[in-house]
Design an enzyme around this catalytic site. Structure first.
Site, mmCIF file in Angstrom:
data_model
loop_
_atom_site.group_PDB
_atom_site.id
_atom_site.type_symbol
_atom_site.label_atom_id
_atom_site.label_comp_id
_atom_site.label_asym_id
_atom_site.label_seq_id
_atom_site.Cartn_x
_atom_site.Cartn_y
_atom_site.Cartn_z
ATOM 1 C CB ILE A 292 1.324 -1.353 2.646
ATOM 2 C CG1 ILE A 292 1.893 0.001 2.196
ATOM 3 C CG2 ILE A 292 1.862 -1.706 4.027
ATOM 4 C CD1 ILE A 292 1.039 0.723 1.215
ATOM 5 C CG PHE A 293 4.374 -5.112 5.018
ATOM 6 C CD1 PHE A 293 5.287 -4.326 5.700
ATOM 7 C CD2 PHE A 293 3.147 -5.358 5.611
ATOM 8 C CE1 PHE A 293 4.992 -3.813 6.957
ATOM 9 C CE2 PHE A 293 2.841 -4.854 6.860
ATOM 10 C CZ PHE A 293 3.765 -4.078 7.541
ATOM 11 C CG HIS B 14 -8.423 -9.564 3.839
ATOM 12 N ND1 HIS B 14 -7.882 -10.822 3.865
ATOM 13 C CD2 HIS B 14 -8.553 -9.233 2.527
ATOM 14 C CE1 HIS B 14 -7.696 -11.257 2.632
ATOM 15 N NE2 HIS B 14 -8.097 -10.311 1.796
#
Length: 803
Positions: free
Chosen positions: A552-553, A592
């Site tokens: 998401i970064f 993960h």
């Protein structure tokens, strides 16, 4: 010499002459606003100024080819373009410069953004869409250079969707996909990854977008040789040029002072993009920036005398004026008279805007001075209050801060007094703050009755003997129902299409609904979000999938700068109901199994952040969001897809409430709050705690933004008098936020018999493997021992030290 720009129909010379003179008027008007605006900053009336001087001519050409239904996704140099379309007046520009908080006077953001950030109104007062095909549209700007590019991709892709998808209600959004998305960017910002990622994605998708690069050879004070390979973005991008065998871009290079060439270039680009759905890049070179980058600095400090002289000679407005005279379109005296009238017009606009900005402040100042005078007469601290009053009188041009500062400070000198005059002042201060604060803080989230937190809960329903399936099957079949129900729903991401996402939550849906609605993308998270924002701005209901929460970064700048702040920075005039789908929490390894929730809840204010514990709950969140029109991030539990769940019989209809907690286990000794995957561990620990006589109440937060809008968690603490928050984030992360919400906002402090505590992951990223997970994140034994320790402190006789 061919004077006339290419047009679809022939026009008379008189009409052509009028057109040229109108363009010249807009160019001079915009330039005069830039010059006057800079002076307003230097005199202190405005805080900061950034203008479009030196870029006027190409923006006039772009405006000529911009049609109703088209969208702009630009940056803070496009003032002339907005003026040319009639979307920005000089007075509105100055209201933006002064940060007027009246959306009617300052229609770009009601003073929430600095001057140079432009948008148009897309929605009605009730939140419904306006007819975007009957107006010229500008998506709301952000300051971050190249930040406008990901959104541009989605705005253009929407045209492709509307042209190729059937059964879409496109009446308010598209005319057969004929709309072009126009992007603008400075030459230096083409160095940004967002630009290059967008260019690549646009070439792959073949969407109708035209990117204009305003090239003045500098990026702030840094020359082109530090920005682009070969010092030329056209040469750098030459590999994107389409040919007979391969799709790509049409690349056009044009001088920014050449009026006729610019008109030809833009009409040609518009035709290619609009008709063929081929992306176009127009590299506009030999531009200038007469006042430097902004009011923060002078370009004389970093440009040579030779360069400055060249810029003076090749200023696009100067060259345009020379061309008008050379071709006999107008006489010098006529232009001088026009320029004189424009300067007067701008001075009047500036004066009127400043007067309108000050008028309510002066009116309130007059009232406040009288209240202070009255209060002083009855106060033992008369001299101190009078000094404050006199200081306020001396402020000839008051702003809201002056009124708030002086009125609130005066109250300190009336502590313990009980007079009607003091109460009148208190009432004025309270009313002033109550009326003023929303001008700066409202509309972070929707305030309409249709907002997601108002969508009523509908519980999953089950047959007498429900089928037990993998959780991912519940999710998959629910998506199937949503795609049947909402023709405008689309989903896309890495591995989302052909294989139905990495966890099979979309299994078989591409085959059923086609490659446009259930689509694979390249590995390019930033533009996946950009696709979603742009399409959501044009009435579609996209679900953008980021494969893992840890990635998401890559999207964060676009999410926080653009999507999360959109409703706020447009004062509720634009919306982008994008759903971001991802999966996180426990699995294996550093990248993960992340759970960086603390970071997300702080930088994504303006979005909902939802953390379902299972796939039925997740499906209910999707159903809820599709009934509303707000952006959200849904984080599915990575280790929950293969866990068994009962199959509901009301798929597509049941709704998980947003902003409400759920009590999973009743108890009397301690309240344990958690969310997502960790809840399974907490529930197991609660069962084991019951074996030693500790009765824990377990609560699922469900939604982190917003958290528990009804304040139900404090009711549990009132009963148990103890609180433990457990999550997988780092220490001081989301758990600290939740404790603040419960202790401070809900007022649970007074009900606690023990200190509120948190149990989090370790401060590092989770290590790989089962052991790595056990020793990196909270486990059952951690939860058991933490709760036991809290109860031991209260009752050491019945609960002796464990270890």
């Amino acid at each position: 010499m061919d004077l006339s720009p290419k047009t679809s129909t022939d026009i008379s010379f008189d009409d052509f002459r009028a057109q040229i003179l109108h363009d010249y008027e807009i160019a001079v008007l915009s330039r005069e606003c830039s010059l006057m605006g800079r002076k307003e900053v230097l005199t202190g009336k405005a805080k900061f100024g950034i203008f479009s001087d030196g870029k006027e001519l190409p923006q006039l050409a772009m405006a000529r080819s911009f049609k109703n239904g088209d969208f702009r996704s630009g940056y803070y140099r496009d003032q002339t373009f907005m003026m040319a379309l009639g979307l920005l007046t000089p007075k509105q520009l100055f209201h933006g410069l002064y940060a007027t908080t009246d959306i009617e006077k300052e229609p770009m953001s009601a003073g929430r953004q600095m001057v140079g950030h432009y948008m148009t109104n897309s929605i009605n007062e009730d939140g419904s869409w306006r007819n975007l095909t009957q107006q010229k549209n500008s998506s709301a700007d952000i300051s971050c250079t190249a930040g406008q590019m990901p959104r541009l991709l989605g705005l253009a892709q929407a045209s492709k969707m509307y042209r190729n998808l059937k059964n879409l209600d496109s009446e308010k959004f598209s005319n057969n996909g004929n709309e072009v998305a126009w992007g603008t960017i400075g030459n230096a910002s083409t160095s940004e990854g967002m630009f290059l990622e967008t260019v690549n994605a646009g070439g792959v998708l073949q969407v109708p977008m035209v990117i204009s690069i305003w090239d003045d050879d500098y990026g702030i004070s840094v020359p082109a040789k530090y920005h682009a390979t070969k010092e030329d973005i056209s040469k750098m991008l030459s590999g994107f040029q389409r040919d007979e065998d391969q799709k790509g871009y049409e690349l056009i290079k044009v001088k920014g002072w050449d009026y006729t060439a610019l008109m030809h270039a833009y009409e040609n680009a518009a035709d290619i993009a609009r008709e063929e759905h081929v992306p176009v890049i127009i590299h506009v070179v030999e531009l200038t920036q007469p006042q430097g980058h902004s009011t923060s600095g002078s370009h004389e400090r970093y440009k040579s005398e030779k360069r400055l002289e060249w810029e003076k000679d090749n200023d696009c407005n100067k060259r345009f004026r020379e061309w008008v005279l050379e071709t006999g379109i107008a006489e010098d005296s006529e232009l001088l008279e026009l320029e004189k009238s424009i300067k007067k017009k701008v001075r009047i606009a500036k004066k009127e805007a400043w007067a309108e900005y000050l008028e309510p402040h002066k009116r309130m100042k007059k009232t406040l001075i009288q209240l202070l005078e009255n209060a002083a007469q009855k106060s033992p601290n008369k001299n101190f209050i009078n000094k404050i009053k006199n200081d306020l009188i001396a402020v000839e041009e008051p702003i809201k801060k002056d009124l708030a500062h002086n009125s609130r400070k005066a109250l300190r000198y009336m502590l313990g007094e009980n007079t009607t005059e003091k109460e009148a002042l208190v009432s004025w201060v309270n009313r002033f703050l109550e009326d003023t604060q929303p001008k700066y803080s409202s509309l972070l989230y929707s305030e309409l009755p249709t907002r997601a937190t108002k969508i009523p809960e509908i519980r999953p329903q089950y047959d007498t003997s429900p089928k037990t399936v993998d959780g991912r099957v519940v999710l998959r079949d629910n998506f199937d129902k949503l795609f049947e129900k909402y023709p405008e729903a689309i989903v896309f991401g890495e591995d989302s299409g052909k294989i139905g996402d990495v966890n099979q939550g979309l299994e078989g849906l591409q085959k059923k609904y086609g490659e446009l609605r259930v689509a694979d993308t390249g590995i390019r998270e930033t533009t996946i979000i950009g696709q979603g924002i742009g399409m959501a701005l044009r009435g579609l209901r996209p679900i953008a999938e980021i494969q893992y929460l840890d990635y998401i970064f890559y999207t964060m700048a676009t999410l926080t700068d653009d999507l999360a702040s959109l409703l706020y920075r447009t004062y509720g005039k634009q919306k982008a109901p994008l759903i971001v789908r991802t999966r996180g929490h426990r699995l294996e390894g550093i990248w993960h199994s992340g759970s960086p929730m603390g970071g997300l809840i702080h930088v994504l204010r303006g979005m909902y952040i939802l953390a379902p514990r299972n796939m039925t709950q997740a499906a209910g969140f999707y159903n809820t969001l599709m009934k509303s029109d707000e952006p959200a991030l849904i984080i599915e539990s990575l280790n929950g897809y293969r866990l068994k769940e009962s199959m509901p019989n009301n798929l597509g209809d049941f709704c998980t409430p947003i902003g409400k907690i759920e009590t999973l286990r009743k108890g009397n000794d301690i309240t344990i709050l958690s969310y997502g995957s960790t809840l399974r561990i907490v529930e197991q620990a609660a069962r084991e705690l019951s074996e030693v006589g500790i009765d824990a109440e377990v609560i699922d937060a469900q939604t982190l933004l917003p958290f528990d809008v009804n304040g139900d968690t404090v009711k549990s603490v009132q009963k148990t008098n103890r609180l433990l928050v457990v999550d997988e984030d780092v220490p001081g992360g989301c758990s600290a936020y939740l404790v603040q919400e419960i202790i401070e906002r809900q007022g649970a402090y007074g009900y606690l018999d023990s200190a509120p505590q948190t149990l989090t992951a370790k401060a590092h990223r989770p290590a790989y493997g089962t052991d790595g997970d056990y020793f990196s994140k909270p486990n059952t034994e951690d939860v058991f021992e933490k709760v036991y320790e809290i109860i031991h402190e209260v009752n050491p006789d019945d609960y002796p030290k464990l270890r």
